[in-house]
Design an enzyme around this catalytic site. Structure first.
Site, PDB file in Angstrom:
ATOM      1  N   GLU A  36     -14.831 -20.057  63.500  1.00 26.63           N
ATOM      2  CA  GLU A  36     -15.005 -20.664  64.736  1.00 26.63           C
ATOM      3  C   GLU A  36     -15.538 -19.673  66.051  1.00 26.63           C
ATOM      4  O   GLU A  36     -15.029 -19.844  67.290  1.00 26.63           O
ATOM      5  CB  GLU A  36     -13.907 -21.860  65.169  1.00 26.63           C
ATOM      6  CG  GLU A  36     -13.702 -22.898  64.502  1.00 26.63           C
ATOM      7  CD  GLU A  36     -12.880 -23.778  64.755  1.00 26.63           C
ATOM      8  OE1 GLU A  36     -12.437 -23.841  65.944  1.00 26.63           O
ATOM      9  OE2 GLU A  36     -12.488 -24.488  63.964  1.00 26.63           O
TER      10      GLU A  36
ATOM     11  N   GLU B 272       0.738 -30.949  61.464  1.00 24.11           N
ATOM     12  CA  GLU B 272       1.953 -29.852  61.803  1.00 24.11           C
ATOM     13  C   GLU B 272       3.414 -30.253  61.343  1.00 24.11           C
ATOM     14  O   GLU B 272       3.624 -31.304  61.295  1.00 24.11           O
ATOM     15  CB  GLU B 272       1.984 -29.833  63.391  1.00 24.11           C
ATOM     16  CG  GLU B 272       3.076 -28.848  63.999  1.00 24.11           C
ATOM     17  CD  GLU B 272       3.677 -29.357  64.800  1.00 24.11           C
ATOM     18  OE1 GLU B 272       3.377 -29.533  65.889  1.00 24.11           O
ATOM     19  OE2 GLU B 272       4.828 -29.661  64.537  1.00 24.11           O
TER      20      GLU B 272
ATOM     21  N   ASP C 236     -11.769 -32.733  63.102  1.00 24.03           N
ATOM     22  CA  ASP C 236     -10.626 -32.668  63.753  1.00 24.03           C
ATOM     23  C   ASP C 236     -10.291 -33.798  64.735  1.00 24.03           C
ATOM     24  O   ASP C 236     -11.081 -34.101  65.562  1.00 24.03           O
ATOM     25  CB  ASP C 236     -10.696 -31.217  64.686  1.00 24.03           C
ATOM     26  CG  ASP C 236     -10.480 -30.026  63.670  1.00 24.03           C
ATOM     27  OD1 ASP C 236      -9.812 -30.029  62.781  1.00 24.03           O
ATOM     28  OD2 ASP C 236     -11.107 -28.833  63.996  1.00 24.03           O
TER      29      ASP C 236
ATOM     30  N   ARG D  82      -8.815 -21.988  92.322  1.00 23.24           N
ATOM     31  CA  ARG D  82      -7.637 -21.649  91.502  1.00 23.24           C
ATOM     32  C   ARG D  82      -6.680 -20.658  91.916  1.00 23.24           C
ATOM     33  O   ARG D  82      -5.976 -19.796  91.425  1.00 23.24           O
ATOM     34  CB  ARG D  82      -7.753 -21.591  90.096  1.00 23.24           C
ATOM     35  CG  ARG D  82      -8.262 -22.821  89.236  1.00 23.24           C
ATOM     36  CD  ARG D  82      -8.805 -22.422  87.754  1.00 23.24           C
ATOM     37  NE  ARG D  82     -10.093 -21.573  87.663  1.00 23.24           N
ATOM     38  CZ  ARG D  82     -10.186 -20.787  86.789  1.00 23.24           C
ATOM     39  NH1 ARG D  82      -9.551 -20.980  85.445  1.00 23.24           N
ATOM     40  NH2 ARG D  82     -11.356 -20.067  86.941  1.00 23.24           N
ATOM     41  N   GLU D  83      -6.728 -20.647  93.477  1.00 22.28           N
ATOM     42  CA  GLU D  83      -5.862 -19.671  94.086  1.00 22.28           C
ATOM     43  C   GLU D  83      -4.419 -19.666  93.668  1.00 22.28           C
ATOM     44  O   GLU D  83      -4.061 -18.691  93.655  1.00 22.28           O
ATOM     45  CB  GLU D  83      -5.949 -19.846  95.505  1.00 22.28           C
ATOM     46  CG  GLU D  83      -7.415 -19.749  96.264  1.00 22.28           C
ATOM     47  CD  GLU D  83      -8.165 -21.253  96.294  1.00 22.28           C
ATOM     48  OE1 GLU D  83      -7.974 -21.931  95.209  1.00 22.28           O
ATOM     49  OE2 GLU D  83      -8.899 -21.247  97.384  1.00 22.28           O
TER      50      GLU D  83
ATOM     51  N   CYS E 265      -1.979 -25.238  62.465  1.00 20.80           N
ATOM     52  CA  CYS E 265      -3.033 -25.435  63.290  1.00 20.80           C
ATOM     53  C   CYS E 265      -4.056 -24.326  63.347  1.00 20.80           C
ATOM     54  O   CYS E 265      -3.921 -23.287  62.195  1.00 20.80           O
ATOM     55  CB  CYS E 265      -2.565 -25.600  64.946  1.00 20.80           C
ATOM     56  SG  CYS E 265      -3.823 -26.226  65.956  1.00 20.80           S
TER      57      CYS E 265
ATOM     58  N   HIS F 180       2.268 -21.509  66.926  1.00 17.78           N
ATOM     59  CA  HIS F 180       2.377 -21.280  68.407  1.00 17.78           C
ATOM     60  C   HIS F 180       3.475 -19.914  68.398  1.00 17.78           C
ATOM     61  O   HIS F 180       3.782 -19.872  69.680  1.00 17.78           O
ATOM     62  CB  HIS F 180       3.101 -22.484  68.787  1.00 17.78           C
ATOM     63  CG  HIS F 180       2.084 -23.788  68.569  1.00 17.78           C
ATOM     64  ND1 HIS F 180       2.290 -24.524  67.464  1.00 17.78           N
ATOM     65  CD2 HIS F 180       1.055 -24.252  69.341  1.00 17.78           C
ATOM     66  CE1 HIS F 180       1.324 -25.431  67.698  1.00 17.78           C
ATOM     67  NE2 HIS F 180       0.615 -25.119  68.819  1.00 17.78           N
TER      68      HIS F 180
ATOM     69  N   TRP G  40     -10.543 -35.555  75.747  1.00 17.99           N
ATOM     70  CA  TRP G  40     -10.476 -34.272  76.445  1.00 17.99           C
ATOM     71  C   TRP G  40     -11.523 -34.073  77.425  1.00 17.99           C
ATOM     72  O   TRP G  40     -12.022 -33.207  77.830  1.00 17.99           O
ATOM     73  CB  TRP G  40     -10.346 -33.149  75.486  1.00 17.99           C
ATOM     74  CG  TRP G  40      -8.996 -33.110  74.770  1.00 17.99           C
ATOM     75  CD1 TRP G  40      -8.034 -33.953  75.120  1.00 17.99           C
ATOM     76  CD2 TRP G  40      -8.525 -32.243  73.682  1.00 17.99           C
ATOM     77  NE1 TRP G  40      -6.896 -33.712  74.095  1.00 17.99           N
ATOM     78  CE2 TRP G  40      -7.226 -32.510  73.319  1.00 17.99           C
ATOM     79  CE3 TRP G  40      -9.157 -31.195  72.918  1.00 17.99           C
ATOM     80  CZ2 TRP G  40      -6.590 -32.126  72.328  1.00 17.99           C
ATOM     81  CZ3 TRP G  40      -8.344 -30.571  71.952  1.00 17.99           C
ATOM     82  CH2 TRP G  40      -7.141 -31.237  71.586  1.00 17.99           C
TER      83      TRP G  40
ATOM     84  N   GLU H 204      -2.809 -38.863  71.442  1.00 19.50           N
ATOM     85  CA  GLU H 204      -2.477 -38.777  72.966  1.00 19.50           C
ATOM     86  C   GLU H 204      -3.358 -39.676  73.513  1.00 19.50           C
ATOM     87  O   GLU H 204      -3.142 -40.165  74.585  1.00 19.50           O
ATOM     88  CB  GLU H 204      -2.481 -37.562  73.294  1.00 19.50           C
ATOM     89  CG  GLU H 204      -3.906 -36.906  73.310  1.00 19.50           C
ATOM     90  CD  GLU H 204      -3.941 -35.298  73.587  1.00 19.50           C
ATOM     91  OE1 GLU H 204      -3.282 -34.888  72.967  1.00 19.50           O
ATOM     92  OE2 GLU H 204      -4.879 -34.971  74.577  1.00 19.50           O
TER      93      GLU H 204
HETATM   94  N1  GLN Z   1     -10.426 -26.485  63.800  1.00 21.25           N
HETATM   95  C1  GLN Z   1      -9.657 -26.240  65.167  1.00 21.25           C
HETATM   96  C2  GLN Z   1      -9.040 -24.752  65.244  1.00 21.25           C
HETATM   97  O1  GLN Z   1      -8.575 -24.489  64.084  1.00 21.25           O
HETATM   98  C3  GLN Z   1      -8.391 -27.169  65.489  1.00 21.25           C
HETATM   99  C4  GLN Z   1      -7.798 -27.075  66.911  1.00 21.25           C
HETATM  100  C5  GLN Z   1      -6.838 -28.203  67.190  1.00 21.25           C
HETATM  101  O2  GLN Z   1      -6.468 -28.976  66.165  1.00 21.25           O
HETATM  102  N2  GLN Z   1      -6.534 -28.188  68.280  1.00 21.25           N
HETATM  103  O3  GLN Z   1      -8.957 -24.256  66.307  1.00 21.25           O
HETATM  104 ZN    ZN Z   2      -4.145 -28.407  65.374  1.00 24.33          ZN
END
Ligand code: GLN
Ligand code: ZN
Length: 765
Positions: free
Chosen positions: A493, A674, A608, A16-17, A735, A703, A570, A614
């Site tokens: 978390e 969202e 989740d 990852r230079e 989120c 965000h 992912w 996507e």
């Molecule tokens: N439970 C996850 C968090 O709160 C959900 C993250 C996500 O939706 N990308 O981080």
């Molecule tokens: Zn989210």
């Protein structure tokens, strides 16, 4: 003779230079010259690597400081006005302002140079910078980058093939600003600039140029289909040979167009769409070169070389020397080099190929094609042995897992009672107020949390010590939530580095590389887990944390899991069985976790699925099938619980209109989504469809560091309550909060709780 070529190579560097150099430059720790030196070094290294591997044509122009679509915008002089009037070539600072909103030395947060939007490149996890077009848009050559890199490559003695995003794909990927207009109308103004670029490349002695037109694998409106002919008729005049590159799917109804265009070559993706070969061979004019993408550019598995050679040889029977060999798409989506993996064992590594190994595969296939199989018998044998061991390995195949999937009864993906009945039972059990407040799961990942994880990984603290520290973090999060007055709590978390990696590390069938980085956007890289085998859960993964958190409070504690589709989406996923099968295996493992949480006294469980959308296939015709198995996997995860256990799901996006029936079919008791950035507009989807269950439309844009005021939240929720009955609404952020700081989070959630109180009073009187 067939030739071997490549469509693009990862830019980030095996260590990852590029990331490090970019970030040092952005922070002002390194000047532009130092950054440029790193770029030059990486280009030279990657070109040399490709040359030494034996490729006949090597891509140039695939390197970028940030994103190749942004490079195309800059090359074509598409710089939004807010970045000032750029007269000559677009400079470095403007480039990075477009990408990130600011360049080194800029004053923080100048609102008028907000960055260009970023979005996903087709169905990959790579994000590109969205071009912005205005009705009066003009184009001109505004960058020398491509030409100077070409000169650089030639100075190194390479046979270079410049790569450009084709004009139609480029326009398609952009969006219009200001008064609405059809961006296709810009094509007439755009083509002369492409023509000018091609003429310049021709003057430099270039023979082949690769024109990437991956939109040919999409459903296109008729006007766009027609435009291909106009465009390529015009570009043909340059006298250069164009290799029209398509990838990520079948040409389908665009096969005729792609085959007929007046260009010298066509590249197709035979990994994603092996069946399209026959149709293409039938329609390809007799003068044209066909490049076959037979090595997977989207995944990390070693190719089955014999199978690929079968395909190539059958094509050769029709094409003769007009056949080229390539990876399916640019290797941008794979990590750089397997040789740097020291922790994966030899057997495991024998199943893999990263970008560097994929180059070898392309070359071996080409050699096999040109000189016969005997010339590459050693390589074929090794590939056969790897394929064989993948087919039979006990590490991959777990009969009990396959058996369990097979035995899954049709009704096992259903909750016992319908939602209306569950709702009553859940409300009786949980005793929540009207408009319950909750959060999405994560709380700020503080330096203390990261330090503890680092110390634990490095062996500086014991597991007991690590657990103790995590418990302290959980206790802190619970205490804060009680003080704030939230109704359904989460443990925060703290113990999760990442929502997919955390679970992957605890499940069988997953592996992790040390350096398997792929670019996500700009300097950001992700290291996707590798799902290589049948997935099973040897022991509970979250129960201890959730139970501990629940022991600290009388409020309901929400268990928190990552859903099967997100786990799949992912990761690098095994290619030896349908994705739907792998999804079901993960779903069954998670189903056990859900039941264990329930048994341990957890009354609310959130699953989740931020990546559900996507995962949608590129072609609309394939959506129904995907949505069917994806929703099934989710329901298998959630379906076994008691009726009074409340299942939540979370998705961090806003577009539901076209998939709302599938979202409803998940039958989650509560969905949080969202909405704050769209001012609740998206709730339309839920209204028009009359979504039956409970919804938490996000009221806090996580965000942004901006803290929403109480009245703003009240206004948003009143807007929501006009379209969804208040009895079915929840109040929550958009989120998870892991990227935010505690002070902002506490204020924002405090405002949220106070807004809930105001609303309850207003609505109940
Ligand atoms: N439970 C996850 C968090 O709160 C959900 C993250 C996500 O939706 N990308 O981080
Ligand atoms: Zn989210």
């Amino acid at each position: 003779m067939s030739i071997a070529h490549n469509l693009g190579f990862p830019r980030i560097g095996v260590k990852r230079e590029l990331k490090r150099a970019l970030e040092a430059y952005w922070k002002g720790e390194q000047d532009q010259a130092a950054l440029e030196a790193v770029g030059r070094e990486l280009r030279a290294r990657h070109w040399k690597l490709q040359q030494e591997a034996g490729l006949d044509l090597i891509p140039v122009g695939d390197f970028t400081w940030y994103d190749h679509v942004l490079d195309t915008s800059v090359l074509l002089g598409v710089v939004p006005k807010r970045f000032g009037d750029v007269m000559g070539n677009v400079d470095f600072k403007t480039y990075f302002r477009m990408a990130r909103g600011r360049a080194p030395g800029d004053k923080a947060g100048s609102a008028d140079t907000y960055a260009c939007e970023m979005t996903k490149w087709f169905d990959t996890n790579y994000h590109y910078i969205v071009p912005e077009f205005e009705a009066q848009q003009t184009f001109r050559v505004a960058s020398d980058k491509l030409f100077s890199e070409l000169a650089e490559a030639r100075a190194l003695g390479l046979r270079a093939k410049p790569v450009l995003v084709g004009p139609l794909t480029y326009l398609w990927l952009g969006k219009t600003k200001g008064a609405a207009f059809d961006r296709l109308t810009l094509l007439d103004r755009l083509l002369p600039v492409y023509a000018e670029i091609l003429v310049r490349l021709k003057a430099e002695g270039v023979e082949w140029v690769q024109m990437d037109e991956p939109i040919l694998a999409l459903d296109l409106p008729q006007t766009w289909k027609n435009a291909f002919e106009t465009a390529y008729n015009r570009l043909q005049a340059s006298g250069l040979k164009l290799m029209l590159a398509t990838y990520f799917g079948a040409l389908g109804d665009n096969t005729g167009i792609a085959c007929r265009l007046p260009v010298e070559g066509l590249h197709i993706d035979l990994v994603r769409a092996p069946d399209q070969l026959t149709a293409v061979l039938d329609q390809l004019p007799a003068y044209k070169i066909l490049s076959l993408g037979v090595v997977d550019g989207r995944n990390i598995w070693r190719a089955d070389l014999e199978r690929a050679l079968d395909t190539l040889e059958s094509a050769k029977a029709r094409l003769g020397a007009r056949l080229w060999v390539a990876p399916s798409c640019s290797l941008l989506h794979t990590p750089v080099d397997l040789a740097h993996e020291t922790k994966l064992d030899d057997e495991f590594k024998s199943w893999l190929a990263f970008a560097t190994q994929k180059l070898d595969e392309v070359v071996v296939l080409t050699r096999g094609l040109n000189q016969g199989r005997a010339a590459v018998s050693k390589e074929l044998a090794a590939s056969r042995a790897a394929a064989e061991s993948r087919k039979t390995s006990r590490r991959i195949h777990r009969p009990e897992v396959k058996q369990r999937v097979k035995a899954l009864a049709a009704n096992e993906d259903k909750r016992h009672a319908p939602y209306a009945q569950r709702r009553e039972l859940q409300h009786k059990l949980l005793q929540l107020p009207l408009l319950p407040t909750t959060t999405i799961g994560s709380f700020p990942q503080t330096q203390a949390i990261r330090n503890a994880r680092r110390d634990f990984k490095a062996g500086r603290i014991s597991e007991a010590e690590y657990k103790e520290r995590m418990k302290q973090e959980i206790a802190l999060a619970v205490k804060k939530q009680e003080e704030i007055g939230l109704d359904v709590l989460v443990h925060g978390e703290a113990e999760r580095n990442d929502m997919v990696e955390y679970f992957g590390e605890l499940m069988q069938g997953y592996a992790f590389s040390e350096n398997g980085w792929v670019q996500s956007y700009g300097s950001r890289c992700v290291k996707p887990p590798i799902i290589f085998g049948d997935v099973a859960r040897p022991r509970p993964m979250t129960v201890e944390w959730s139970v501990y958190a629940q022991s600290l409070t009388r409020k309901p504690m929400k268990g928190m899991l990552s859903g099967p589709i997100t786990m799949l989406q992912w990761s690098f996923v095994r290619d030896d069985q349908p994705r739907s099968q792998t999804a079901l295996q993960i779903a069954l493992a998670l189903r056990d976790e859900v039941l264990d949480l329930e048994k341990a006294g957890i009354k609310v469980v959130q699953i989740d699925e931020p990546a559900l959308r996507e995962g949608l296939p590129l072609r609309k015709a394939d959506w129904a099938d995907y949505l069917r198995w994806a929703a099934h996997a989710f329901r298998v995860t959630a379906g076994a619980v008691r009726d009074d256990t409340q299942i939540h799901t979370h998705m961090c996006y806003a577009e539901f209109n076209d998939i709302i029936d599938s979202i409803a079919s998940l039958d989650a008791d509560v969905i949080t989504i969202e909405t704050s950035r769209s001012d609740m507009e998206l709730l339309d989807a839920f209204v028009n469809f009359s979504y039956p269950n409970e919804i938490g439309p996000g009221v806090y844009d996580i965000h942004s560091p901006r803290v929403p005021a109480r009245d703003e939240i009240v206004r948003l929720m009143e807007k929501a309550a006009k379209v969804v009955p208040a009895e079915r609404l929840w109040i929550n952020p958009d989120c998870g909060l892991k990227t935010r700081d505690w002070p902002e989070v506490e204020t924002a959630l405090g405002n949220m709780v106070s807004a809930a109180r105001t609303l309850r009073e207003r609505l109940q009187h």
